[in-house]
Design a protein around this motif. Structure first.
Motif, PDB file in Angstrom:
ATOM      1  N   LYS A 182      -3.876   6.009  -0.614  1.00  0.00           N
ATOM      2  CA  LYS A 182      -4.154   6.862   0.547  1.00  0.00           C
ATOM      3  C   LYS A 182      -5.196   6.239   1.467  1.00  0.00           C
ATOM      4  CE  LYS A 182      -7.493   9.810  -1.793  1.00  0.00           C
ATOM      5  NZ  LYS A 182      -7.759  11.141  -2.295  1.00  0.00           N
ATOM      6  N   THR A 183      -5.924   5.238   0.979  1.00  0.00           N
ATOM      7  CA  THR A 183      -6.930   4.569   1.805  1.00  0.00           C
ATOM      8  C   THR A 183      -6.310   3.593   2.798  1.00  0.00           C
ATOM      9  OG1 THR A 183      -7.217   2.921   0.064  1.00  0.00           O
ATOM     10  CG2 THR A 183      -8.785   4.776   0.106  1.00  0.00           C
ATOM     11  N   LEU A 184      -5.013   3.295   2.628  1.00  0.00           N
ATOM     12  CA  LEU A 184      -4.325   2.438   3.594  1.00  0.00           C
ATOM     13  C   LEU A 184      -4.131   3.257   4.859  1.00  0.00           C
ATOM     14  CD1 LEU A 184      -2.829  -0.239   4.178  1.00  0.00           C
ATOM     15  CD2 LEU A 184      -0.753   0.900   3.413  1.00  0.00           C
ATOM     16  N   ASN A 185      -4.893   2.940   5.896  1.00  0.00           N
ATOM     17  CA  ASN A 185      -4.844   3.764   7.096  1.00  0.00           C
ATOM     18  C   ASN A 185      -4.304   3.031   8.310  1.00  0.00           C
ATOM     19  OD1 ASN A 185      -6.997   2.151   7.824  1.00  0.00           O
ATOM     20  ND2 ASN A 185      -8.535   3.704   7.382  1.00  0.00           N
ATOM     21  N   ARG A 186      -3.940   1.762   8.140  1.00  0.00           N
ATOM     22  CA  ARG A 186      -3.379   1.037   9.277  1.00  0.00           C
ATOM     23  C   ARG A 186      -2.361   0.021   8.773  1.00  0.00           C
ATOM     24  NH1 ARG A 186      -7.119  -2.513  12.293  1.00  0.00           N
ATOM     25  NH2 ARG A 186      -5.532  -3.974  12.879  1.00  0.00           N
ATOM     26  N   ILE A 187      -1.185   0.049   9.392  1.00  0.00           N
ATOM     27  CA  ILE A 187      -0.124  -0.885   9.044  1.00  0.00           C
ATOM     28  C   ILE A 187       0.356  -1.523  10.325  1.00  0.00           C
ATOM     29  CG2 ILE A 187       2.194  -1.089   8.084  1.00  0.00           C
ATOM     30  CD1 ILE A 187       1.463   1.278   6.263  1.00  0.00           C
ATOM     31  N   ALA A 188       0.511  -2.837  10.296  1.00  0.00           N
ATOM     32  CA  ALA A 188       0.966  -3.557  11.494  1.00  0.00           C
ATOM     33  C   ALA A 188       2.331  -3.046  11.933  1.00  0.00           C
ATOM     34  CB  ALA A 188       1.039  -5.042  11.192  1.00  0.00           C
ATOM     35  N   SER A 189       2.527  -2.973  13.215  1.00  0.00           N
ATOM     36  CA  SER A 189       3.793  -2.516  13.772  1.00  0.00           C
ATOM     37  C   SER A 189       4.786  -3.675  13.767  1.00  0.00           C
ATOM     38  CB  SER A 189       3.568  -2.023  15.196  1.00  0.00           C
ATOM     39  OG  SER A 189       4.793  -1.618  15.743  1.00  0.00           O
ATOM     40  N   THR A 190       5.924  -3.455  13.142  1.00  0.00           N
ATOM     41  CA  THR A 190       6.982  -4.452  13.097  1.00  0.00           C
ATOM     42  C   THR A 190       8.319  -3.741  13.118  1.00  0.00           C
ATOM     43  OG1 THR A 190       7.980  -6.233  11.831  1.00  0.00           O
ATOM     44  CG2 THR A 190       6.854  -4.544  10.567  1.00  0.00           C
ATOM     45  N   SER A 191       9.309  -4.344  13.706  1.00  0.00           N
ATOM     46  CA  SER A 191      10.632  -3.720  13.722  1.00  0.00           C
ATOM     47  C   SER A 191      11.512  -4.275  12.605  1.00  0.00           C
ATOM     48  CB  SER A 191      11.305  -3.950  15.073  1.00  0.00           C
ATOM     49  OG  SER A 191      11.464  -5.337  15.305  1.00  0.00           O
ATOM     50  N   ASP A 192      11.014  -5.230  11.822  1.00  0.00           N
ATOM     51  CA  ASP A 192      11.796  -5.848  10.761  1.00  0.00           C
ATOM     52  C   ASP A 192      11.496  -5.315   9.379  1.00  0.00           C
ATOM     53  OD1 ASP A 192      13.265  -7.519  12.404  1.00  0.00           O
ATOM     54  OD2 ASP A 192      11.720  -9.057  12.383  1.00  0.00           O
ATOM     55  N   GLY A 193      10.398  -4.619   9.188  1.00  0.00           N
ATOM     56  CA  GLY A 193      10.019  -4.144   7.861  1.00  0.00           C
ATOM     57  C   GLY A 193       9.119  -5.147   7.169  1.00  0.00           C
ATOM     58  N   ILE A 194       8.063  -4.671   6.613  1.00  0.00           N
ATOM     59  CA  ILE A 194       7.056  -5.521   5.971  1.00  0.00           C
ATOM     60  C   ILE A 194       7.565  -6.103   4.654  1.00  0.00           C
ATOM     61  CG2 ILE A 194       4.785  -5.425   4.853  1.00  0.00           C
ATOM     62  CD1 ILE A 194       3.927  -3.565   7.118  1.00  0.00           C
ATOM     63  N   PHE A 195       8.527  -5.438   4.004  1.00  0.00           N
ATOM     64  CA  PHE A 195       9.007  -5.863   2.686  1.00  0.00           C
ATOM     65  C   PHE A 195      10.376  -6.544   2.732  1.00  0.00           C
ATOM     66  CE2 PHE A 195       6.015  -2.433   2.110  1.00  0.00           C
ATOM     67  CZ  PHE A 195       5.199  -2.913   1.094  1.00  0.00           C
ATOM     68  N   LYS A 196      10.869  -6.886   3.912  1.00  0.00           N
ATOM     69  CA  LYS A 196      12.185  -7.500   4.080  1.00  0.00           C
ATOM     70  C   LYS A 196      12.291  -8.770   3.222  1.00  0.00           C
ATOM     71  CE  LYS A 196      15.248  -9.392   7.592  1.00  0.00           C
ATOM     72  NZ  LYS A 196      15.397  -9.713   9.007  1.00  0.00           N
ATOM     73  N   GLY A 197      13.392  -8.854   2.465  1.00  0.00           N
ATOM     74  CA  GLY A 197      13.618 -10.029   1.632  1.00  0.00           C
ATOM     75  C   GLY A 197      12.880 -10.020   0.309  1.00  0.00           C
ATOM     76  N   SER A 198      12.096  -8.971   0.060  1.00  0.00           N
ATOM     77  CA  SER A 198      11.389  -8.886  -1.225  1.00  0.00           C
ATOM     78  C   SER A 198      12.345  -8.325  -2.281  1.00  0.00           C
ATOM     79  CB  SER A 198      10.155  -7.986  -1.108  1.00  0.00           C
ATOM     80  OG  SER A 198      10.533  -6.626  -1.041  1.00  0.00           O
ATOM     81  N   SER A 199      11.895  -8.291  -3.520  1.00  0.00           N
ATOM     82  CA  SER A 199      12.679  -7.710  -4.613  1.00  0.00           C
ATOM     83  C   SER A 199      12.153  -6.337  -4.997  1.00  0.00           C
ATOM     84  CB  SER A 199      12.646  -8.644  -5.828  1.00  0.00           C
ATOM     85  OG  SER A 199      13.247  -9.874  -5.497  1.00  0.00           O
ATOM     86  N   LEU A 200      11.470  -5.683  -4.073  1.00  0.00           N
ATOM     87  CA  LEU A 200      10.845  -4.389  -4.334  1.00  0.00           C
ATOM     88  C   LEU A 200      11.887  -3.363  -4.774  1.00  0.00           C
ATOM     89  CD1 LEU A 200       8.125  -2.886  -4.163  1.00  0.00           C
ATOM     90  CD2 LEU A 200       8.751  -2.234  -1.838  1.00  0.00           C
ATOM     91  N   LYS A 201      11.669  -2.780  -5.945  1.00  0.00           N
ATOM     92  CA  LYS A 201      12.592  -1.797  -6.501  1.00  0.00           C
ATOM     93  C   LYS A 201      12.012  -0.384  -6.494  1.00  0.00           C
ATOM     94  CE  LYS A 201      15.130  -4.870  -9.632  1.00  0.00           C
ATOM     95  NZ  LYS A 201      15.100  -5.943  -8.714  1.00  0.00           N
ATOM     96  N   GLU A 202      10.689  -0.276  -6.661  1.00  0.00           N
ATOM     97  CA  GLU A 202      10.097   1.063  -6.729  1.00  0.00           C
ATOM     98  C   GLU A 202       8.782   1.140  -5.965  1.00  0.00           C
ATOM     99  OE1 GLU A 202       7.972   1.223 -11.041  1.00  0.00           O
ATOM    100  OE2 GLU A 202      10.165   1.364 -11.050  1.00  0.00           O
ATOM    101  N   VAL A 203       8.581   2.315  -5.360  1.00  0.00           N
ATOM    102  CA  VAL A 203       7.386   2.571  -4.557  1.00  0.00           C
ATOM    103  C   VAL A 203       6.765   3.881  -5.023  1.00  0.00           C
ATOM    104  CG1 VAL A 203       6.529   3.081  -2.243  1.00  0.00           C
ATOM    105  CG2 VAL A 203       8.348   1.410  -2.545  1.00  0.00           C
ATOM    106  N   HIS A 204       5.458   3.858  -5.204  1.00  0.00           N
ATOM    107  CA  HIS A 204       4.696   5.058  -5.550  1.00  0.00           C
ATOM    108  C   HIS A 204       3.656   5.264  -4.454  1.00  0.00           C
ATOM    109  CE1 HIS A 204       6.362   4.842  -9.611  1.00  0.00           C
ATOM    110  NE2 HIS A 204       6.162   3.533  -9.502  1.00  0.00           N
ATOM    111  N   PHE A 205       3.619   6.462  -3.893  1.00  0.00           N
ATOM    112  CA  PHE A 205       2.628   6.801  -2.877  1.00  0.00           C
ATOM    113  C   PHE A 205       1.548   7.668  -3.513  1.00  0.00           C
ATOM    114  CE2 PHE A 205       6.451   6.043  -0.382  1.00  0.00           C
ATOM    115  CZ  PHE A 205       5.972   5.287   0.669  1.00  0.00           C
ATOM    116  N   GLU A 206       0.299   7.349  -3.249  1.00  0.00           N
ATOM    117  CA  GLU A 206      -0.818   8.119  -3.774  1.00  0.00           C
ATOM    118  C   GLU A 206      -0.880   9.483  -3.084  1.00  0.00           C
ATOM    119  OE1 GLU A 206      -5.566   7.511  -4.694  1.00  0.00           O
ATOM    120  OE2 GLU A 206      -4.606   6.214  -3.226  1.00  0.00           O
ATOM    121  N   GLU A 207      -1.276  10.490  -3.834  1.00  0.00           N
ATOM    122  CA  GLU A 207      -1.470  11.828  -3.258  1.00  0.00           C
ATOM    123  C   GLU A 207      -2.477  11.744  -2.123  1.00  0.00           C
ATOM    124  OE1 GLU A 207       0.216  14.626  -3.723  1.00  0.00           O
ATOM    125  OE2 GLU A 207       1.423  13.614  -5.227  1.00  0.00           O
ATOM    126  N   GLY A 208      -2.231  12.464  -1.061  1.00  0.00           N
ATOM    127  CA  GLY A 208      -3.105  12.449   0.102  1.00  0.00           C
ATOM    128  C   GLY A 208      -2.417  11.824   1.300  1.00  0.00           C
TER     129      GLY A 208
END
Length: 169
Positions: A20-46
């Protein structure tokens, strides 16, 4: 802060926890995780909002654990995530933007849309197997009817106030 393309093509990355402390993400139209092998995402409460195009074209993504505090998914956040088959949004979720789950070709079950106050009709564009689980006379129900999407009417569970157990005779 998370920069542009910071995880692009990270083939060893399979899971990530978004604090939840992540408060700024760069703006991109391609996706930050493009081409990764990311299978699961967990978001912190808040966390209340998932940013625009954050997981766009993360084709291996299969599992998302949304926080109970989530209220909004922005434009194209999960666009092209072809590994997703089910999305279960938390109670209180109320804002689904344009192309949020567009081009998710395997997505077939979506729940948690009953409290929507904003539902862009292109949120699930080209996600042809979609079936929404909605309550009757909600915004999600009306959009599903208008778009001709598959849907299942559900009822909100009612709390049990008393259980009377009778002995077998």
């Amino acid at each position: 802060y998370m920069g542009i393309d910071v995880f692009e093509n990270c083939v060893a990355l399979t899971s990530i926890n978004i604090p939840k402390t992540l408060n700024r993400i760069a703006s991109t139209s391609d996706g930050i995780f493009k081409g990764s092998s990311l299978k699961e995402v967990h978001f912190e409460e808040g966390i209340t909002t998932i940013p625009t195009y954050l997981f766009k074209n993360t084709t291996s993504l299969k599992s998302i654990e949304f926080p109970k505090t989530l209220e909004r998914i922005n434009d194209g956040a999960f666009m092209g995530c072809n590994g997703l088959t089910e999305v279960h949004l938390p109670e209180g979720f109320n804002h689904l933007r344009r192309h949020a789950f567009a081009l998710c070709k395997k997505l077939n079950i979506v729940t948690g849309l009953d409290e929507l106050t904003y539902f862009d009709e292109k949120a699930f564009a080209s996600s042809s197997k979609i079936c929404l689980y909605v309550q009757e006379n909600t915004l999600a129900h009306q959009v599903a009817l208008n778009k001709g999407w598959n849907y299942v009417l559900t009822t909100k569970p009612q709390p049990v106030e008393m259980i009377n157990i009778q002995p077998l005779t």
